[in-house]
Design a protein around this motif. Structure first.
Motif, PDB file in Angstrom:
ATOM      1  N   GLY A 214       7.576   3.789  15.831  1.00  0.00           N
ATOM      2  CA  GLY A 214       7.485   5.188  15.452  1.00  0.00           C
ATOM      3  C   GLY A 214       8.132   5.519  14.127  1.00  0.00           C
ATOM      4  N   LYS A 215       8.365   4.511  13.290  1.00  0.00           N
ATOM      5  CA  LYS A 215       8.975   4.715  11.980  1.00  0.00           C
ATOM      6  C   LYS A 215       7.967   4.343  10.898  1.00  0.00           C
ATOM      7  CE  LYS A 215      13.464   3.383  13.894  1.00  0.00           C
ATOM      8  NZ  LYS A 215      14.565   2.389  13.841  1.00  0.00           N
ATOM      9  N   SER A 216       8.211   4.806   9.695  1.00  0.00           N
ATOM     10  CA  SER A 216       7.299   4.507   8.598  1.00  0.00           C
ATOM     11  C   SER A 216       7.977   3.637   7.553  1.00  0.00           C
ATOM     12  CB  SER A 216       6.795   5.801   7.950  1.00  0.00           C
ATOM     13  OG  SER A 216       7.872   6.502   7.350  1.00  0.00           O
ATOM     14  N   LEU A 217       7.183   3.021   6.724  1.00  0.00           N
ATOM     15  CA  LEU A 217       7.704   2.246   5.592  1.00  0.00           C
ATOM     16  C   LEU A 217       6.710   2.345   4.448  1.00  0.00           C
ATOM     17  CD1 LEU A 217       9.984   0.428   4.565  1.00  0.00           C
ATOM     18  CD2 LEU A 217       8.599  -1.545   5.232  1.00  0.00           C
ATOM     19  N   ALA A 218       7.031   3.170   3.466  1.00  0.00           N
ATOM     20  CA  ALA A 218       6.197   3.299   2.270  1.00  0.00           C
ATOM     21  C   ALA A 218       6.549   2.168   1.311  1.00  0.00           C
ATOM     22  CB  ALA A 218       6.416   4.655   1.609  1.00  0.00           C
ATOM     23  N   VAL A 219       5.528   1.471   0.819  1.00  0.00           N
ATOM     24  CA  VAL A 219       5.731   0.299  -0.039  1.00  0.00           C
ATOM     25  C   VAL A 219       5.116   0.556  -1.412  1.00  0.00           C
ATOM     26  CG1 VAL A 219       5.301  -2.168  -0.326  1.00  0.00           C
ATOM     27  CG2 VAL A 219       5.681  -1.231   1.978  1.00  0.00           C
ATOM     28  N   TRP A 220       5.966   0.540  -2.428  1.00  0.00           N
ATOM     29  CA  TRP A 220       5.509   0.682  -3.813  1.00  0.00           C
ATOM     30  C   TRP A 220       5.690  -0.632  -4.549  1.00  0.00           C
ATOM     31  CZ3 TRP A 220       3.395   4.732  -6.654  1.00  0.00           C
ATOM     32  CH2 TRP A 220       3.263   5.954  -5.975  1.00  0.00           C
ATOM     33  N   LEU A 221       4.690  -1.015  -5.322  1.00  0.00           N
ATOM     34  CA  LEU A 221       4.804  -2.171  -6.220  1.00  0.00           C
ATOM     35  C   LEU A 221       5.044  -1.644  -7.636  1.00  0.00           C
ATOM     36  CD1 LEU A 221       1.845  -4.483  -5.093  1.00  0.00           C
ATOM     37  CD2 LEU A 221       4.207  -4.499  -4.321  1.00  0.00           C
ATOM     38  N   THR A 222       6.076  -2.139  -8.286  1.00  0.00           N
ATOM     39  CA  THR A 222       6.366  -1.759  -9.670  1.00  0.00           C
ATOM     40  C   THR A 222       6.041  -2.958 -10.559  1.00  0.00           C
ATOM     41  OG1 THR A 222       8.012  -0.085  -9.119  1.00  0.00           O
ATOM     42  CG2 THR A 222       8.195  -1.111 -11.274  1.00  0.00           C
ATOM     43  N   LEU A 223       5.131  -2.758 -11.512  1.00  0.00           N
ATOM     44  CA  LEU A 223       4.553  -3.875 -12.254  1.00  0.00           C
ATOM     45  C   LEU A 223       4.502  -3.593 -13.757  1.00  0.00           C
ATOM     46  CD1 LEU A 223       1.527  -4.450  -9.825  1.00  0.00           C
ATOM     47  CD2 LEU A 223       3.599  -5.862  -9.969  1.00  0.00           C
ATOM     48  N   PRO A 224       4.475  -4.676 -14.566  1.00  0.00           N
ATOM     49  CA  PRO A 224       4.326  -4.516 -16.020  1.00  0.00           C
ATOM     50  C   PRO A 224       2.932  -3.976 -16.350  1.00  0.00           C
ATOM     51  CG  PRO A 224       5.056  -6.740 -15.417  1.00  0.00           C
ATOM     52  CD  PRO A 224       4.612  -6.082 -14.166  1.00  0.00           C
ATOM     53  N   VAL A 225       2.829  -3.339 -17.491  1.00  0.00           N
ATOM     54  CA  VAL A 225       1.532  -2.810 -17.907  1.00  0.00           C
ATOM     55  C   VAL A 225       1.485  -2.755 -19.427  1.00  0.00           C
ATOM     56  CG1 VAL A 225       2.148  -0.353 -18.007  1.00  0.00           C
ATOM     57  CG2 VAL A 225      -0.171  -1.010 -17.319  1.00  0.00           C
ATOM     58  N   ALA A 226       0.290  -2.861 -19.972  1.00  0.00           N
ATOM     59  CA  ALA A 226       0.024  -2.638 -21.393  1.00  0.00           C
ATOM     60  C   ALA A 226      -0.932  -1.454 -21.485  1.00  0.00           C
ATOM     61  CB  ALA A 226      -0.599  -3.889 -22.009  1.00  0.00           C
ATOM     62  N   PRO A 227      -1.137  -0.901 -22.671  1.00  0.00           N
ATOM     63  CA  PRO A 227      -2.122   0.178 -22.788  1.00  0.00           C
ATOM     64  C   PRO A 227      -3.510  -0.227 -22.291  1.00  0.00           C
ATOM     65  CG  PRO A 227      -0.724   0.151 -24.719  1.00  0.00           C
ATOM     66  CD  PRO A 227      -0.366  -1.071 -23.917  1.00  0.00           C
ATOM     67  N   SER A 228      -3.780  -1.526 -22.272  1.00  0.00           N
ATOM     68  CA  SER A 228      -5.074  -2.012 -21.776  1.00  0.00           C
ATOM     69  C   SER A 228      -5.077  -2.240 -20.276  1.00  0.00           C
ATOM     70  CB  SER A 228      -5.434  -3.321 -22.480  1.00  0.00           C
ATOM     71  OG  SER A 228      -4.421  -4.292 -22.275  1.00  0.00           O
ATOM     72  N   ALA A 244      -2.918  -9.177   2.920  1.00  0.00           N
ATOM     73  CA  ALA A 244      -1.997  -9.280   4.060  1.00  0.00           C
ATOM     74  C   ALA A 244      -2.003  -8.009   4.917  1.00  0.00           C
ATOM     75  CB  ALA A 244      -0.585  -9.569   3.567  1.00  0.00           C
ATOM     76  N   LYS A 245      -2.849  -7.041   4.552  1.00  0.00           N
ATOM     77  CA  LYS A 245      -2.982  -5.783   5.290  1.00  0.00           C
ATOM     78  C   LYS A 245      -1.759  -4.878   5.131  1.00  0.00           C
ATOM     79  CE  LYS A 245      -6.831  -7.486   6.763  1.00  0.00           C
ATOM     80  NZ  LYS A 245      -8.088  -7.171   6.009  1.00  0.00           N
ATOM     81  N   VAL A 246      -1.069  -4.983   4.008  1.00  0.00           N
ATOM     82  CA  VAL A 246       0.004  -4.038   3.718  1.00  0.00           C
ATOM     83  C   VAL A 246      -0.638  -2.714   3.305  1.00  0.00           C
ATOM     84  CG1 VAL A 246       1.946  -3.484   2.208  1.00  0.00           C
ATOM     85  CG2 VAL A 246       1.604  -5.827   2.989  1.00  0.00           C
ATOM     86  N   ASP A 247      -0.171  -1.621   3.897  1.00  0.00           N
ATOM     87  CA  ASP A 247      -0.645  -0.299   3.507  1.00  0.00           C
ATOM     88  C   ASP A 247       0.209   0.137   2.315  1.00  0.00           C
ATOM     89  OD1 ASP A 247      -1.761   2.172   3.326  1.00  0.00           O
ATOM     90  OD2 ASP A 247      -0.818   2.993   5.124  1.00  0.00           O
ATOM     91  N   ILE A 248      -0.311  -0.074   1.113  1.00  0.00           N
ATOM     92  CA  ILE A 248       0.445   0.193  -0.103  1.00  0.00           C
ATOM     93  C   ILE A 248       0.497   1.695  -0.368  1.00  0.00           C
ATOM     94  CG2 ILE A 248       0.594  -0.229  -2.577  1.00  0.00           C
ATOM     95  CD1 ILE A 248      -1.042  -2.765  -2.164  1.00  0.00           C
ATOM     96  N   ALA A 249       1.716   2.207  -0.530  1.00  0.00           N
ATOM     97  CA  ALA A 249       1.863   3.623  -0.886  1.00  0.00           C
ATOM     98  C   ALA A 249       1.401   3.854  -2.313  1.00  0.00           C
ATOM     99  CB  ALA A 249       3.305   4.069  -0.723  1.00  0.00           C
ATOM    100  N   GLY A 250       1.667   2.891  -3.191  1.00  0.00           N
ATOM    101  CA  GLY A 250       1.238   3.053  -4.558  1.00  0.00           C
ATOM    102  C   GLY A 250       1.690   1.926  -5.461  1.00  0.00           C
ATOM    103  N   VAL A 251       1.183   1.962  -6.682  1.00  0.00           N
ATOM    104  CA  VAL A 251       1.530   0.998  -7.719  1.00  0.00           C
ATOM    105  C   VAL A 251       2.153   1.774  -8.878  1.00  0.00           C
ATOM    106  CG1 VAL A 251       0.654  -0.657  -9.401  1.00  0.00           C
ATOM    107  CG2 VAL A 251      -0.265  -0.643  -7.062  1.00  0.00           C
ATOM    108  N   ASN A 252       3.380   1.435  -9.193  1.00  0.00           N
ATOM    109  CA  ASN A 252       4.147   2.104 -10.241  1.00  0.00           C
ATOM    110  C   ASN A 252       4.187   1.184 -11.456  1.00  0.00           C
ATOM    111  OD1 ASN A 252       6.149   3.749 -11.574  1.00  0.00           O
ATOM    112  ND2 ASN A 252       7.697   2.299 -10.835  1.00  0.00           N
ATOM    113  N   VAL A 253       3.667   1.649 -12.583  1.00  0.00           N
ATOM    114  CA  VAL A 253       3.598   0.787 -13.766  1.00  0.00           C
ATOM    115  C   VAL A 253       4.699   1.152 -14.758  1.00  0.00           C
ATOM    116  CG1 VAL A 253       1.180   0.168 -13.550  1.00  0.00           C
ATOM    117  CG2 VAL A 253       1.793   2.265 -14.760  1.00  0.00           C
TER     118      VAL A 253
END
Length: 541
Positions: A214-228, A244-253
């Motif tokens: 009954g608990k949640s776990l939001a998972v964010w991936l923080t990754l390198p990025v270029a303008p492209s 792996a069926k991870v429910d990703i909350a988001g990707v932070n660049v």
């Protein structure tokens, strides 16, 4: 993060998409616009929800991403020197924080540590981390924990035991009662395909286990990025999570340190906008490949951005207040789900003794800020909060008159009006822990004052449930003689006065150490610091 080097123009974006995938991917400047086919597709998905459990979950996940309010939280480098009092963010409008970085211990790959310098227990003692988190929560703040960063090994890099890896992540989540984690993947932690697979498997298992409870776990991936766009290693890390069926909350660049990939004629804000737009397009392709199609608004809600405020590691890259305002305006209008910054430690003007502001400092931004903060500028329009995984912590302030102090459940001695306290000494008063900013006697710790400089006490945080007395250093009997008004003392000699040890700064006779608190500059006596007292109690000189 702390800190990402330049993402060169040569790094690849996501693997080449098929013609069909390219047709499905949003255009670079699409913003929130939906094509007619997307509207029809969304309706079909809603119909399928009635008949299909798996597809129904995918739809719910996409809807949840859009419904959650976008949030802002600064990164805080927990182990940086000088120590940043993130608990004081509770008095600001930007209370949330992403505490960084949890990595593998130097001695044990599967043991989490803060910056490879403190175990979780050591951080509780040396940094008073647990108490400071509780203090921030008292004031309505929420924390997430970031794993990884540039300078040490993220847990999955060398911990190859699946059960121990999952337990390591769980120990951090459970200890700090967090509902959001941030995986800051750089260097070897991003390039290692086996580590990506191990990490994804462990996080998926932990997320599933918590949801079953009954608990949640939001998972964010923080990754390198270029303008492209993101690197191929970055998109591979996302793919591993989706597989792996991870429910990703988001990707932070990380919109910083672009290096040669930066378009010279464009501002830092414009380069950041291009980077986030490209990342959103790539994310849509990756979800389509995983047969987890997301609507355009859902994809924007699953994208975050983290600029490096002020002077970046690349000397000619400076993220100014103008950049912050422009980027914030664009981000809010576009609908991204998260805004962060590196870092709260740096959100102030460098002092006059910091000569070359083109050299990055961990403690200041390198630009003139006046009374403005980057946090307040970047946070405009981001009214949500970091997701909580468990019941919300009470935000009520402690009520001193109702709090009874019990020595058996107090980590430090209970304050007494008759006792004197050295700088750095911690005490308990009305179920809160305070630390002396200078030598003090008779000053009530929770005496209401208008300005912090009016009190010698700094509030650290509440006494935590289950705490017991921490052994306090004491000087062995006869360590120093009691001060005598008739005796002469040479520089360096030490005495006891009212139980407090003092050291003579020069030759003196008849000058009472008591005056040291009222006029420390002219007094020949200086009280020993708490650190010196700790060393003496430990048997060292």
């Amino acid at each position: 993060m702390a800190r990402k080097k330049g993402v060169e123009a040569a790094v690849a974006s996501a693997p080449a998409a098929s013609a069909t995938e390219r047709a499905q991917a949003p255009e670079a400047d699409s913003g929130r616009r939906l094509s007619p086919w997307r509207v029809i597709g969304a309706g079909l998905v809603a119909v399928i929800v009635v008949t299909g459990g798996v597809v129904g979950f995918q739809w719910w996940s996409a809807k949840a991403a859009v419904d959650q309010k976008p949030w802002f939280a600064s990164y805080v480098d927990v182990t940086a020197t000088p120590r940043f009092a993130f608990e004081n963010l509770g008095t600001t409008t930007t209370k949330d924080a992403v505490l960084s970085f949890v990595v593998s211990s130097k001695d044990e790959a599967c043991e989490p540590s803060w910056g490879a310098a403190y175990s979780l227990d050591e951080a509780r003692g040396s940094l008073d981390l647990d108490r400071r988190i509780a203090r921030l929560q008292q004031q309505g703040g929420t924390v997430a924990v970031s794993f990884g960063g540039l300078n040490n090994d993220e847990l999955a890099v060398n911990c190859d035991d699946p059960s121990k890896l999952k337990a390591a992540y769980a120990s951090v989540v459970d200890r700090y009662k967090i509902g959001t984690i941030d995986l800051d993947l750089e260097g070897e932690g991003l390039q290692d395909a086996d580590a990506n697979a191990r990490r994804a498997t462990a996080i998926a298992a932990l997320q599933k286990e918590r949801r079953a409870d009954g608990k949640s776990l939001a998972v964010w991936l923080t990754l390198p990025v270029a303008p492209s766009g993101m690197t191929s290693a970055g998109t591979d890390a996302i793919t591993a999570m989706l597989d792996a069926k991870v429910d990703i909350a988001g990707v932070n660049v990380m919109t910083m340190d672009f290096g040669s990939s930066k378009e010279a004629k464009k501002s830092m804000a414009q380069n950041a906008e291009a980077a986030v737009t490209a990342a959103q397009r790539q994310l849509g392709i990756l979800y389509d490949r995983a047969k987890l199609h997301q609507s355009d608004p859902s994809l924007w809600a699953k994208v975050g951005a983290t600029p490096m405020i002020g002077q970046n590691d690349v000397e000619d890259e400076v993220f100014t207040f103008a950049d912050a305002a422009a980027f914030n305006k664009w981000a809010v209008s576009t609908g991204i789900g998260r805004m962060s910054m590196w870092s709260a430690n740096r959100d102030k003007t460098c002092g006059s003794n910091y000569v070359d502001t083109s050299v990055v400092s961990d403690a200041c931004s390198g630009v003139s800020q006046g009374k403005k903060t980057f946090a307040a500028t970047l946070a405009k329009g981001f009214d949500g909060h970091i997701s909580l995984g468990e019941a919300a912590v009470t935000t009520a302030e402690p009520v001193a008159t109702a709090a009874a102090d019990d020595p058996a459940t107090s980590p430090y001695p209970i304050w007494k009006t008759s006792s004197s306290y050295l700088k750095g000494t911690k005490i308990v008063w009305h179920r809160n822990v305070y630390q002396a900013k200078w030598w003090t006697k008779g000053d009530m710790p929770d005496d209401p004052v208008l300005n912090s400089w009016e009190t010698p006490w700094e509030l650290v945080g509440p006494v935590l449930p289950g705490e017991t007395p921490i052994p306090q250093p004491t000087l062995p009997a006869g360590t120093y003689p009691n001060w005598s008004g008739t005796a002469a003392y040479d520089k360096g000699q030490r005495v006891l006065f009212d139980g407090t040890p003092y050291e003579a700064k020069w030759w003196t006779q008849g000058d009472s150490p008591e005056a040291a608190s009222a006029d420390p500059d002219s007094s020949p006596w200086s009280p020993l610091t708490q650190d010196e007292l700790d060393k003496l109690a430990g048997g060292s000189s």
